[in-house]
Design an enzyme around this catalytic site. Structure first.
Site, PDB file in Angstrom:
ATOM      1  CD  GLU A 251      46.934  28.316  36.625  1.00  0.00           C
ATOM      2  OE1 GLU A 251      46.298  29.357  36.882  1.00  0.00           O
ATOM      3  OE2 GLU A 251      46.386  27.239  36.363  1.00  0.00           O
ATOM      4  CE  LYS A 253      45.312  37.994  40.750  1.00  0.00           C
ATOM      5  NZ  LYS A 253      44.661  38.439  39.543  1.00  0.00           N
ATOM      6  NE  ARG A 258      38.908  33.082  35.450  1.00  0.00           N
ATOM      7  CZ  ARG A 258      38.659  32.760  36.713  1.00  0.00           C
ATOM      8  NH1 ARG A 258      38.638  33.703  37.640  1.00  0.00           N
ATOM      9  NH2 ARG A 258      38.439  31.508  37.064  1.00  0.00           N
ATOM     10  NE  ARG A 279      34.832  38.468  38.542  1.00  0.00           N
ATOM     11  CZ  ARG A 279      35.379  38.651  39.721  1.00  0.00           C
ATOM     12  NH1 ARG A 279      36.667  38.545  39.853  1.00  0.00           N
ATOM     13  NH2 ARG A 279      34.657  38.955  40.745  1.00  0.00           N
ATOM     14  CD  GLU A 308      43.053  37.101  33.829  1.00  0.00           C
ATOM     15  OE1 GLU A 308      42.383  36.215  34.403  1.00  0.00           O
ATOM     16  OE2 GLU A 308      43.170  38.238  34.277  1.00  0.00           O
ATOM     17  CG  PHE A 348      43.683  29.651  34.053  1.00  0.00           C
ATOM     18  CD1 PHE A 348      42.565  29.266  34.773  1.00  0.00           C
ATOM     19  CD2 PHE A 348      43.881  31.008  33.779  1.00  0.00           C
ATOM     20  CE1 PHE A 348      41.652  30.200  35.209  1.00  0.00           C
ATOM     21  CE2 PHE A 348      42.962  31.950  34.209  1.00  0.00           C
ATOM     22  CZ  PHE A 348      41.840  31.547  34.921  1.00  0.00           C
ATOM     23  NE  ARG A 421      35.764  36.315  46.689  1.00  0.00           N
ATOM     24  CZ  ARG A 421      36.177  36.893  45.570  1.00  0.00           C
ATOM     25  NH1 ARG A 421      37.431  36.806  45.214  1.00  0.00           N
ATOM     26  NH2 ARG A 421      35.345  37.570  44.817  1.00  0.00           N
ATOM     27  CE  LYS A 427      42.617  37.928  44.958  1.00  0.00           C
ATOM     28  NZ  LYS A 427      41.565  38.599  44.222  1.00  0.00           N
TER      29      LYS A 427
END
Lengths: 559, 247
Positions: A251, A253, A258, A279, A308, A348, A421, A427
């Site tokens: 996708e 970035k 967010r 976020r 986002e 997304f 994470r 990313k």
């Protein structure tokens, strides 16, 4: 539970340096917490409200100082408190330095027994404080705080002051609380972790773990209107992605903010309220009426979406993150800013569709649901599935060309793990990010580096107090030669030494690279750098030019 | 049921005496009187107010309780001129209070009484000394004390039969002596207590300066301040817990 008993246990936790012992102590605290377990599980993290709630005490330090001064009296002023704070560096120590309790309460003369402050009393009063608004509410907030402090022993005052200002700093992070819940109530780590992910309420999870066990934990679900933490990404490359998964979902970035969008069910089977969270799970709905409109017009059923929002120029091309910030958190002139800064939504992911929770479903399924649920194609980010490195490279080049920040690479079969994470989202960004930080301490090295400072404590500025708050340590990325040079530069500024540790007068600014900014209970700024590495000394910059706490907060939000 | 007409001045005096301590309160609409009892959030100061039915131009009530935002009610009362009459009528269905002032109608949403802090019990105190003085004498002592300190000591000297208002600052001191000649009345007894000026100043704001104030005092005990308004048909008693005098 008496607040004094809570304070005593917390004091023991603060003094404990071992991780395992800390978890044991927190678990022991939970076991003795009785009916107040949910409150205790929040207080121990310096929270009054659950993690998902954007409600805060909203009490400025100066109000807290005023209340402490009043309880400490006679003739102690808020300025005296600030002076002591400058001296002792931490509000808990300041509060504990006074003898409170001189001001009697009427209850002491009412004939009834004088009972001590309970954890529940503190919680009730702090919630009343948070609810006070309108004219005169500042005075009432001080009255309430004063009422609490005047009943405090020194030890209680120490932790009440920290709790009020949201800086508990006893080395207990979310992980510690999670592990302590497992230990105290004999639950599986996976079950507790999952329950925490979906509820974001440590208090509720602790209580459910104790009272209903695993069945209760497994029964906890995502709720519309209760935000969860966003899933996060590590830095990575297309080659790494293809190595691990064979096929990658790519996708764009987006360089935006967010958002997590919650669409409730309406009364007549239609859609109800739309809420948008940042976020950090702050409610930002009021600042984003245009995004609310887009959601209302294009979403077909109640849901939770992840996405986002990006600022765009007149041609529809993305603008840097700073422009989004002009819209986020805005309370006044919202309409005017809507005119000035145009935002686009790029959803997304879909965490819940209708009554069905989708966290355990593979990414590709969730994306399919997302596309079915949002009728406006522009509002849904495209997902490219590919096993071809060249195709991914071309996709990245195209994204950069279009003014985006880079690309995201996701494991198509991965589940959605809130707050995680992990390896499943990568990313890919071309630039290394750096911040300018001031050196406020250090440690002498060991072995052949014993005559050099080997580790440097870094801080950011806090303009309100003219002080500095720590954000982390850097020890890597520095050659021996450079260490010698840095030691020579910093040694004249050393103000105190104890063992290997030194305090350094803020004077030298380092440019430091990092992977990510994360919340941290360890450092006084409330943040820590992930993978910090030394880039350069910035002789052109003074401590006054280094990053502020606010900016770090904004950077953290923009990630 | 509640239906009443009252002069704006009487209502304002009543509300002011309570609003110095709390923002919201419960009002008891008893058959014979309108009464409020409230304690400040820190549990240090309380007020007990009653306004006799006879203080109203007309008054009908049957013992209900309503919760109000005092600031809101004060704002509305502020729309009346001195001497105006204010009409109240409670709508039991909607739990709203209709207020009329000379053609102006205002519908006030009430607060759920259960959401307001519980009314305090009134401590039963046997205070050995009683001082009766004018509101402006008390005001003078409090104003002077406020110049030097955030605390005030109230003391009766049994030997010299005098009442003392004293304050010690970091550098300056204040001492107001009121002998039995200066006072309207004095019952001497062992009495010496220290109080927070924050509270006493607020209470003093509400006390009419020309009125007679009765001060009941003891040794390290709460002080009781009592005065009347609305021609003796309104009664206010404040009670304030002391600070321990650490020497």
């Amino acid at each position: 539970m008496e607040f004094e008993a809570f304070a005593e246990r917390v004091d023991g936790i603060e003094a404990e340096s071992g991780d395992i012992e800390t978890i044991e102590r927190v678990a022991a605290l939970f076991e003795t917490a009785d009916a107040e377990l949910p409150v205790v599980a929040r207080f121990v993290q310096g929270r009054v409200f659950p993690a998902w709630s954007s409600r805060t005490l909203d009490i400025g330090p100066s109000l807290c100082y005023t209340a402490i001064a009043r309880a400490a009296g006679p003739n102690v002023s808020a300025d005296d408190i600030e002076a002591r704070l400058a001296d002792r560096g931490e509000i808990g120590a300041v509060a504990a330095s006074y003898e409170f309790g001189d001001q009697q309460g009427l209850a002491a003369f009412g004939g009834g027994s004088i009972s001590g402050l309970t954890v529940d009393d503190v919680d009730t009063d702090l919630r009343a404080l948070a609810a006070a608004d309108g004219s005169g509410s500042q005075d009432r907030k001080v009255d309430i705080l004063f009422g609490l402090f005047r009943q405090c022993s020194r030890l209680e005052a120490r932790y009440l002051a920290r709790l009020v200002l949201g800086e508990m700093r006893i080395g207990v992070g979310e992980g510690t609380v999670r592990d302590a819940i497992c230990e105290a109530f004999d639950q599986l780590p996976e079950a507790v972790a999952r329950a925490l992910q979906v509820t974001n309420d440590y208090g509720e999870v602790a209580a459910v773990a104790r009272e209903e066990g695993q069945a209760g934990l497994d029964g906890l679900e995502l709720d519309i209107g209760r935000p969860v933490q966003s899933m996060l990404a590590q830095a990575g490359t297309a080659a790494e992605a293809l190595d691990s998964w064979e096929e990658a979902a790519a996708e764009v970035k987006f360089d935006g903010a967010r958002v997590q969008i919650h669409v409730e069910a309406g009364e007549d089977g239609g859609l109800g309220e739309v809420s948008i969270y940042s976020r950090n799970m702050d409610d930002v709905t009021a600042a984003l009426p245009d995004i609310v409109d887009v959601v209302r017009q294009s979403v077909t059923e109640p849901c939770i979406l992840d996405g986002e929002v990006v600022a765009v120029d007149d041609a529809g091309d993305p603008l840097p993150f700073q422009h989004v910030l002009r819209r986020f958190r805005r309370k006044h002139d919202v309409d005017r800013m809507v005119e000035e800064v145009t935002l686009r939504l790029h959803a997304f992911d879909c965490l819940r569709a209708g009554s069905e929770g989708l966290l355990e479903r593979p990414l590709v399924d969730r994306h399919r649901r997302l596309e079915a649920l949002v009728t406006d194609d522009e509002a849904v980010a495209d997902l490219l599935l590919s096993d071809d490195p060249d195709e991914l490279a071309a996709f990245e080049a195209e994204a950069l060309e279009a003014g985006h920040e880079g690309i995201m690479l996701k494991n198509p079969q991965s589940t959605y793990s809130p707050g995680d994470r992990g390896q499943n989202w990568l990313k890919r960004k071309p630039d290394v990010e750096t911040v300018d930080l001031v050196v406020t301490g250090g440690e002498w090295g060991e072995g052949r580096r014993a005559s050099f400072l080997g580790t440097f404590l870094l801080s950011v500025r806090e303009p309100e107090t003219n002080g500095y708050r720590t954000i982390g340590k850097v020890a890597t990325g520095i050659t021996d030669e450079k260490l010698a040079e840095l030691t020579e530069l910093l040694e004249p500024h050393i103000t105190a030494e104890s063992g290997q540790t030194v305090d350094i007068q803020p004077s030298v600014v380092f440019e430091v690279g990092y992977e990510e900014i994360q919340p941290s209970p360890t450092y006084s700024s409330g943040y820590a750098l992930r993978f910090p590495r030394f880039v350069a000394v910035r002789p052109d910059k003074s401590p006054a030019d280094c990053e502020t706490v606010d900016r770090i907060e904004r950077l953290a939000e923009s990630q | 049921m509640f239906k009443a007409i009252v002069s704006a001045d009487t209502l304002t005096d009543a509300l002011d005496s309570v609003s110095v301590l709390v923002d919201e309160c419960k009002i008891r609409l008893n058959e014979e009187e309108f009464s409020i009892r409230a304690v400040d959030p820190a549990n240090v100061g309380m007020v007990d107010l009653s306004l006799d039915a006879a203080a109203f131009e007309s008054y009908e009530a049957d013992g209900g309780v309503i919760g109000v935002n005092l600031g809101r009610l004060q704002d509305i009362a502020g729309m009346a001129n001195s001497g105006d009459l204010i009409r109240f009528e409670l709508d039991e269905e909607t739990r709203k209070l209709h207020i009329g002032i000379d053609g102006l109608s205002y519908t006030l949403a009430l607060i759920d009484p259960d959401s307001i802090r519980q009314e305090p019990d009134i401590p039963e105190l046997d205070l050995p000394a009683q001082i009766v003085l004018e509101g402006n004498q008390l005001d003078r002592g409090i104003t002077a004390a406020d110049m030097v300190s955030d605390h005030i000591s109230l003391r009766v000297d049994e030997g010299s039969e005098a009442f003392y208002i004293e304050a010690e600052g970091d550098t300056d001191d204040v001492d107001l002596e009121l002998t039995s000649e200066d006072l309207i009345d004095l019952t001497a007894g062992p009495a010496d207590s220290l109080f927070s000026l924050d509270y006493l100043k607020d209470m003093n704001k509400a006390i009419p300066k020309a009125t007679e104030v009765t001060v009941d005092l003891g040794e390290e005990f709460p002080v009781k301040l009592h005065y009347e308004f609305a021609e003796g048909l309104g009664h206010v008693t404040y009670m304030l817990a002391p600070r321990i005098q650490s020497e």
